[in-house]
Write a protein that holds these residues in place. Sequence first.
Motif, short mmCIF file in Angstrom:
data_model
loop_
_atom_site.label_atom_id
_atom_site.label_comp_id
_atom_site.label_asym_id
_atom_site.label_seq_id
_atom_site.Cartn_x
_atom_site.Cartn_y
_atom_site.Cartn_z
N PHE A 36 0.81 -1.22 0.00
CA PHE A 36 0.00 0.00 0.00
C PHE A 36 0.84 1.28 0.00
CE2 PHE A 36 -2.67 -3.06 2.63
CZ PHE A 36 -3.37 -3.54 1.55
N THR A 37 1.90 1.30 -0.81
CA THR A 37 2.74 2.50 -0.90
C THR A 37 1.93 3.63 -1.52
OG1 THR A 37 4.74 1.20 -1.14
CG2 THR A 37 4.84 3.48 -1.90
N THR A 38 1.97 4.78 -0.88
CA THR A 38 1.28 5.95 -1.41
C THR A 38 2.24 6.94 -2.06
OG1 THR A 38 1.39 7.05 0.74
CG2 THR A 38 -0.60 5.78 0.26
N GLU A 39 3.50 6.91 -1.63
CA GLU A 39 4.46 7.88 -2.17
C GLU A 39 5.88 7.41 -1.92
OE1 GLU A 39 4.17 12.55 -2.16
OE2 GLU A 39 4.84 11.84 -0.19
N ASN A 40 6.74 7.64 -2.90
CA ASN A 40 8.18 7.43 -2.77
C ASN A 40 8.88 8.68 -3.26
OD1 ASN A 40 7.44 4.24 -3.66
ND2 ASN A 40 8.90 4.53 -1.99
N GLY A 41 10.11 8.86 -2.84
CA GLY A 41 10.89 9.99 -3.33
C GLY A 41 12.37 9.70 -3.21
N ARG A 42 13.14 10.33 -4.07
CA ARG A 42 14.61 10.26 -3.99
C ARG A 42 15.13 11.67 -4.17
NH1 ARG A 42 18.47 9.42 -8.18
NH2 ARG A 42 16.84 8.54 -9.51
N THR A 43 15.96 12.09 -3.22
CA THR A 43 16.54 13.43 -3.25
C THR A 43 18.05 13.31 -3.29
OG1 THR A 43 14.72 14.28 -1.91
CG2 THR A 43 16.69 15.64 -2.06
N LYS A 44 18.67 14.03 -4.20
CA LYS A 44 20.12 14.12 -4.25
C LYS A 44 20.48 15.59 -4.07
CE LYS A 44 22.53 11.62 -7.19
NZ LYS A 44 23.21 11.11 -8.40
N SER A 45 21.34 15.86 -3.09
CA SER A 45 21.73 17.24 -2.84
C SER A 45 23.23 17.32 -2.59
CB SER A 45 20.96 17.79 -1.62
OG SER A 45 21.28 17.06 -0.46
N LYS A 46 23.74 18.53 -2.74
CA LYS A 46 25.17 18.74 -2.57
C LYS A 46 25.38 20.13 -2.01
CE LYS A 46 27.88 17.12 -5.80
NZ LYS A 46 28.75 16.90 -6.97
N ASP A 47 26.06 20.21 -0.88
CA ASP A 47 26.43 21.51 -0.33
C ASP A 47 27.67 22.01 -1.06
OD1 ASP A 47 24.42 21.56 1.58
OD2 ASP A 47 25.64 20.52 3.06
N ALA A 48 27.86 23.31 -1.03
CA ALA A 48 29.04 23.90 -1.66
C ALA A 48 29.58 24.99 -0.75
CB ALA A 48 28.69 24.47 -3.03
N ASP A 49 30.89 24.97 -0.56
CA ASP A 49 31.53 26.02 0.22
C ASP A 49 31.82 27.19 -0.70
OD1 ASP A 49 31.57 24.56 2.58
OD2 ASP A 49 33.46 23.58 2.07
N SER A 50 31.76 28.37 -0.12
CA SER A 50 32.01 29.59 -0.89
C SER A 50 33.28 30.24 -0.35
CB SER A 50 30.83 30.54 -0.75
OG SER A 50 31.03 31.69 -1.52
N THR A 51 34.17 30.64 -1.26
CA THR A 51 35.40 31.32 -0.89
C THR A 51 35.41 32.68 -1.56
OG1 THR A 51 36.55 29.20 -0.78
CG2 THR A 51 37.92 31.18 -0.88
N ALA A 52 35.57 33.72 -0.75
CA ALA A 52 35.62 35.08 -1.30
C ALA A 52 36.98 35.32 -1.93
CB ALA A 52 35.37 36.10 -0.20
N THR A 53 36.96 35.86 -3.15
CA THR A 53 38.20 36.25 -3.82
C THR A 53 38.06 37.70 -4.26
OG1 THR A 53 37.54 35.68 -6.09
CG2 THR A 53 38.41 33.89 -4.72
N LYS A 54 39.13 38.29 -4.73
CA LYS A 54 39.08 39.67 -5.21
C LYS A 54 38.22 39.79 -6.47
CE LYS A 54 43.52 40.86 -3.22
NZ LYS A 54 44.88 41.33 -3.45
N ASP A 55 38.05 38.68 -7.16
CA ASP A 55 37.24 38.68 -8.39
C ASP A 55 35.80 38.24 -8.15
OD1 ASP A 55 39.45 39.40 -10.02
OD2 ASP A 55 40.13 37.32 -9.98
N GLY A 56 35.45 37.93 -6.90
CA GLY A 56 34.12 37.44 -6.58
C GLY A 56 34.22 36.07 -5.95
N SER A 57 33.11 35.55 -5.51
CA SER A 57 33.09 34.26 -4.84
C SER A 57 33.31 33.11 -5.81
CB SER A 57 31.75 34.05 -4.14
OG SER A 57 31.58 34.99 -3.11
N ILE A 58 33.99 32.08 -5.32
CA ILE A 58 34.08 30.83 -6.06
C ILE A 58 33.48 29.74 -5.19
CG2 ILE A 58 36.06 31.45 -7.50
CD1 ILE A 58 37.82 29.83 -5.58
N ARG A 59 32.85 28.77 -5.82
CA ARG A 59 32.16 27.71 -5.11
C ARG A 59 32.94 26.40 -5.26
NH1 ARG A 59 27.72 28.97 -2.09
NH2 ARG A 59 26.57 27.18 -2.84
N THR A 60 33.02 25.66 -4.17
CA THR A 60 33.65 24.35 -4.17
C THR A 60 32.60 23.33 -3.74
OG1 THR A 60 35.75 25.37 -3.51
CG2 THR A 60 35.56 22.98 -3.27
N PRO A 61 32.16 22.50 -4.68
CA PRO A 61 31.10 21.55 -4.32
C PRO A 61 31.59 20.47 -3.36
CG PRO A 61 31.84 21.16 -6.56
CD PRO A 61 32.57 22.37 -6.07
N GLY A 62 30.71 20.06 -2.45
CA GLY A 62 30.99 18.97 -1.53
C GLY A 62 30.51 17.66 -2.14
#
Length: 171
Positions: A36-62
């Motif tokens: 009697f399954t009514t719902e299933n789900g799969r979530t994929k997520s990824k955090d990213a660290d942000s580093t401030a540079t003189k040219d703007g932020s760069i992101r490093t994915p986890g």
Amino acid sequence: MELQLFANEAVQGKKLVYLYRILSKAATTDGATLAFTTENGRTKSKDADSTATKDGSIRTPGAAEVEITATSILKKGDTLIEDLEKALDDDALIEIWEVNLAEPATDANKFKGKYFQGYLTEIEHTANADEFVEVSMTFGINGNGETGEVTVTTKQQEQAYAFADTVKTGA
């Protein structure tokens, strides 16, 4: 005409099924669907660290994190939910197959799908006075899963409606 094409190409929710098995029972137990399954789900997520540079932020994915959720109506005498809850208590590894029954693979009773291993991290039983008992579960997945062809027997397909494989691995 376009609406009819969409209806023929879209995958209905009941065609995407999940099968579960406690890994330690792989030699003696087939993968099984929740009743009697009514719902299933799969979530994929990824955090990213942000580093401030003189040219703007760069992101490093986890690292990517995957969660699978399932909600079903509790069936009298359901041993799979009992086994899964015991697996949570015992920190037992669980196998999960996500199967797209709308996409048959090369052999009979094989379908495109994904295989995962992980742990049940949360289970909730909700019992409203005027409704059926509902069981909601969340599984924390190790890694990202593997894509392949999954065996779903005719019996399992019928249960779904009312890489390792889902069949027993040996005695």
